[in-house]
Design an enzyme around this catalytic site. Structure first.
Site, PDB file in Angstrom:
ATOM      1  N   HIS A   1       0.834  -1.205   0.000  1.00 43.29           N
ATOM      2  CA  HIS A   1       0.000   0.000   0.000  1.00 43.29           C
ATOM      3  C   HIS A   1       0.870   1.258   0.000  1.00 43.29           C
ATOM      4  O   HIS A   1       0.715   2.140  -0.859  1.00 43.29           O
ATOM      5  CB  HIS A   1      -0.919  -0.018   1.222  1.00 43.29           C
ATOM      6  CG  HIS A   1      -1.821   1.162   1.336  1.00 43.29           C
ATOM      7  ND1 HIS A   1      -3.158   1.099   1.038  1.00 43.29           N
ATOM      8  CD2 HIS A   1      -1.591   2.452   1.714  1.00 43.29           C
ATOM      9  CE1 HIS A   1      -3.711   2.296   1.215  1.00 43.29           C
ATOM     10  NE2 HIS A   1      -2.769   3.127   1.637  1.00 43.29           N
ATOM     11  N   GLU A   2       1.781   1.342   0.962  1.00 44.68           N
ATOM     12  CA  GLU A   2       2.624   2.537   1.058  1.00 44.68           C
ATOM     13  C   GLU A   2       3.563   2.644  -0.141  1.00 44.68           C
ATOM     14  O   GLU A   2       3.869   3.744  -0.613  1.00 44.68           O
ATOM     15  CB  GLU A   2       3.414   2.538   2.371  1.00 44.68           C
ATOM     16  CG  GLU A   2       2.554   2.506   3.629  1.00 44.68           C
ATOM     17  CD  GLU A   2       1.443   3.552   3.643  1.00 44.68           C
ATOM     18  OE1 GLU A   2       1.630   4.641   3.057  1.00 44.68           O
ATOM     19  OE2 GLU A   2       0.376   3.281   4.234  1.00 44.68           O
TER      20      GLU A   2
ATOM     21  N   HIS B   1       1.770   4.382  -2.935  1.00 44.47           N
ATOM     22  CA  HIS B   1       1.869   5.840  -2.791  1.00 44.47           C
ATOM     23  C   HIS B   1       3.240   6.323  -3.269  1.00 44.47           C
ATOM     24  O   HIS B   1       3.351   7.356  -3.943  1.00 44.47           O
ATOM     25  CB  HIS B   1       1.705   6.240  -1.323  1.00 44.47           C
ATOM     26  CG  HIS B   1       0.294   6.243  -0.830  1.00 44.47           C
ATOM     27  ND1 HIS B   1      -0.728   6.880  -1.495  1.00 44.47           N
ATOM     28  CD2 HIS B   1      -0.259   5.723   0.297  1.00 44.47           C
ATOM     29  CE1 HIS B   1      -1.858   6.738  -0.805  1.00 44.47           C
ATOM     30  NE2 HIS B   1      -1.597   6.039   0.283  1.00 44.47           N
TER      31      HIS B   1
ATOM     32  N   HIS C   1       3.582   6.624  -6.944  1.00 48.79           N
ATOM     33  CA  HIS C   1       2.852   7.807  -7.416  1.00 48.79           C
ATOM     34  C   HIS C   1       3.771   9.028  -7.380  1.00 48.79           C
ATOM     35  O   HIS C   1       3.730   9.884  -8.283  1.00 48.79           O
ATOM     36  CB  HIS C   1       1.626   8.017  -6.520  1.00 48.79           C
ATOM     37  CG  HIS C   1       0.546   8.840  -7.133  1.00 48.79           C
ATOM     38  ND1 HIS C   1      -0.636   9.114  -6.481  1.00 48.79           N
ATOM     39  CD2 HIS C   1       0.438   9.470  -8.329  1.00 48.79           C
ATOM     40  CE1 HIS C   1      -1.417   9.853  -7.252  1.00 48.79           C
ATOM     41  NE2 HIS C   1      -0.776  10.087  -8.378  1.00 48.79           N
TER      42      HIS C   1
END
Length: 679
Positions: A470-471, A474, A477
């Protein structure tokens, strides 16, 4: 204040001292004031270049100092740093207001905005968003209301800082010390080993548990001792609500009211009306419809899941008293324990069975290897890059053609100086400098994953692997950002779009092809057995409906606070229970409270935005379904995702970016199928 002559211009942590922050902040504010004055006093007529472009490059020293300090407050704080933050906050808030409420500066921006100059698309977006930001910050208000707005900003900043500090203090203050091993019946040896190490770190004998997730959550899942489970559950769910200096109930009321007053000064009925103007959902009616749709879809399956847990609880001995056989009421500290027993019965699966295959170094190779396979990028640890704590690793990231892309810091384990949870942040956002050079990002992912012990390396659960993914989503991105302006780059996007790249990556956690690339037994080197992966995949939908209802309860609570149009003066606990009642599957009789530790909606960016997690789940499931159709490692699909979503930042409307990637608007069906709600 000096140029950072370090690898890639990274932060020279070893040279920064506590006493350096205040002079850097003061000089940074002076510099930015002078830069803004130069723009205002420019005798030339306002143009995009001499106003907007010039503004984009102001405040660099202040931005640098506040970024470093802000990140350390979350990941490596101290009492002295917390005190300094409180001392600096009034001056910093006043400085920010001095710019955002500057009528002369706004008039120049407005002149450019209304002249409709011919600009490149990203310049046009930057102009529009800068103009709108001035309006939203109250530049058009009369002077008396501007003064009120300044005061509200300061009070909000100070209240938010205090709220977070209280949560950290109470989290660190709690310790459960056990000296009788019989009390730990049911806990796996690995968990007991971690608890023993925690005790030793505090010069205690026996075992110790903290309120960090890797420490307390296994107690709720495995401990046969119901009293122990209750003690841990109540400790976590009563944070900052039991009186004293760290009780956050007054701060909840203050923060909710301050945000409402701020929005109403700007002419909005409620804070939600203001916040949702710049979200994909657009307004509170659409958010309510979205939440209601999910409530209808998930309530019946969630109740069925709960009944299954209750059945196995009663069947395996949850009784009202030790002598009789009368079924006892399932309490919140029982749910995880009996859900685990149900998972064992239905799928012969336990998180501890997977842990030996998820040794942290192998997981790092697997996650980085996934990015290499999808996007061709590579990661190289560089120990010459300074870090803020010895546990942090720093990597250089290179693109497929060998060009430098970014620095990635990875901070994996809990410690008393670090907030709980997991997050991604940056020490430098990608953007072009005055000379047009592409400044690449310095990205940090921070987690609280299981620590190594003296006997074993760090062995993760599947849930922790998902957190890492998940992290890391990010981080990608930010890493792939290809924008001109810092304000538009990386994760600076609509709040209900920002979770798409992160939640998208979680989909890989249960993909057999991905698990085969890194999940090897830490002792034998044997790959994770196919039949174990099959059991993981089959169990994937177990508890999905209950988990959704839990998330929806948080969404309802968030919207209840921030759709208020009148002063909030109720009892926080009573308000909370009423607000999320529609998502509750069992009666709420306990005097516990989520609001007092709910940093996402009180001090983070999720005020009137917690629904974003569920909104982004619709997007991420639909986005991943294209990979499922074309192959989960399909580089053509990955290139589209990178080029249309990950590299664009906020340079286009999220709906447009998503359509460019998927070829259509998102559909909810993929999420319902993934959660087993629709077949």
């Amino acid at each position: 204040m000096q140029p950072w002559n370090t690898v890639h211009g990274t932060v020279p942590f070893s040279k920064i001292r506590l006493e350096h922050f205040k002079p850097a902040f003061m000089k940074g504010m002076e510099d930015e004031d002078r830069e803004i004055e130069a723009i205002i006093n420019n005798p030339e007529p306002p143009t995009f270049d001499n106003t907007l472009e010039a503004m984009a490059h102001t405040g660099q020293l202040l931005g640098r100092a506040s970024t470093v300090m802000g990140n350390l407050l979350s990941a490596e704080t101290s009492d002295e740093l917390e005190s300094l933050a409180q001392e600096l906050m009034p001056a910093l808030t006043e400085h920010q207001n001095r710019i955002s409420l500057n009528t002369k500066l706004f008039e120049r921006v407005k002149t450019v905005y209304e002249s409709h100059p011919k600009l490149e698309p990203e310049q046009q977006t930057y102009l529009e968003k800068t103009y709108e930001a001035f309006i939203r910050r109250g530049v058009g208000l009369p002077d008396d209301k501007k003064e009120q707005l300044k005061q509200l900003s300061l009070e909000l900043s100070m209240s938010g800082l205090q709220f977070s500090q209280n949560v950290l203090k109470e989290t660190n203050a709690w310790l459960l010390h056990i000296t009788d091993e019989n009390e730990l019946s049911g806990l796996p040896e690995h968990q007991k080993e971690l608890a023993r190490q925690t005790a030793q770190e505090r010069n205690l004998t026996g075992w110790a548990f903290t309120l960090n997730a890797p420490s307390f959550r296994p107690v709720l899942t495995y401990a046969d001792n119901r009293t122990l489970r209750k003690k841990v559950y109540l400790a976590y769910n009563k944070l900052c609500m039991q009186g004293g200096e760290t009780d956050n109930r007054p701060l909840v009321s203050r923060i909710v009211n301050l945000k409402r007053q701020y929005a109403q000064l700007l002419g909005y009925p409620s804070y939600a009306d203001m916040a949702l103007q710049h979200r994909m959902a657009e307004n509170k009616q659409n958010v309510t419809r979205f939440i209601n749709r999910l409530l209808r879809a998930y309530r019946k399956p969630a109740k069925e899941e709960l009944q299954e847990i209750k059945a196995i609880a009663n069947e395996t001995g949850l009784t009202a008293n030790h002598n009789g056989h009368k079924p006892a009421q399932l309490k919140p500290w029982d749910t995880g324990y009996y859900a685990h027993k149900l998972q064992l019965r239905k799928y012969n699966l336990d998180a501890e069975m997977l842990r030996p295959y998820f040794e942290l170094n192998n997981v790092i190779k697997g996650v980085f290897g996934l990015a290499t396979r999808l996007y061709g990028i590579t990661f190289k640890e560089n120990r010459n890059i300074q870090v803020y704590h010895k546990d942090v690793k720093a990597y250089e990231v290179y693109d497929q053609d060998g060009t430098y892309l970014a620095v990635l810091y990875a901070d994996f384990h809990p410690r008393p100086t670090k907030k709980s949870g997991a997050w991604m942040t940056t020490f430098q956002d990608q953007h072009l400098d005055k000379q047009g050079n592409d400044l690449r990002p310095h990205v940090s992912i921070t987690m609280n994953l299981t620590k190594p012990t003296k006997e074993k390396p760090a062995l993760l659960t599947l849930g922790e692997v998902s957190t890492f993914l998940h992290e890391f989503g990010h981080a990608l991105h930010a890493i792939f950002s290809k924008c001109r302006y810092e304000a538009l780059s990386g994760t600076n996007v609509y709040w209900d779009f920002v979770e798409l790249p992160s939640q998208f990556m979680e989909n890989f956690a249960t993909e057999k092809e991905f698990l085969r690339t890194f999940a090897f037994h830490y002792e034998t080197g044997e790959p994770i057995p196919d039949e174990l992966i099959d059991r993981v995949v089959k169990s994937r939908t177990m508890g999905a409906a209950m988990a959704c209802m839990r998330q929806l309860s948080f969404c309802l609570l968030d919207m209840a606070y921030y759709t208020l149009e009148t002063p909030f003066d109720e009892d926080v606990i009573a308000f909370e229970k009423r607000a999320w009642r529609r998502a509750m599957l069992s009666p709420q009789r306990l005097k516990t409270c989520m609001s007092t530790q709910f940093q996402h909606i009180m001090t983070g960016g999720y005020s009137a935005g917690y629904y974003c997690y569920k909104w982004a789940e619709v997007l991420d499931a639909d986005a991943f379904s294209l990979f499922q159709e074309t192959g989960i490692f399909n580089q053509t699909t990955a290139r589209r995702f990178r080029n249309e979503i990950l590299s664009k930042g906020d340079t286009g409307h999220p709906k447009t970016l998503y359509r460019n990637y998927r070829g259509r608007d998102p559909q909810i069906d993929a999420l319902l199928r993934r959660d087993g709600i629709k077949h």
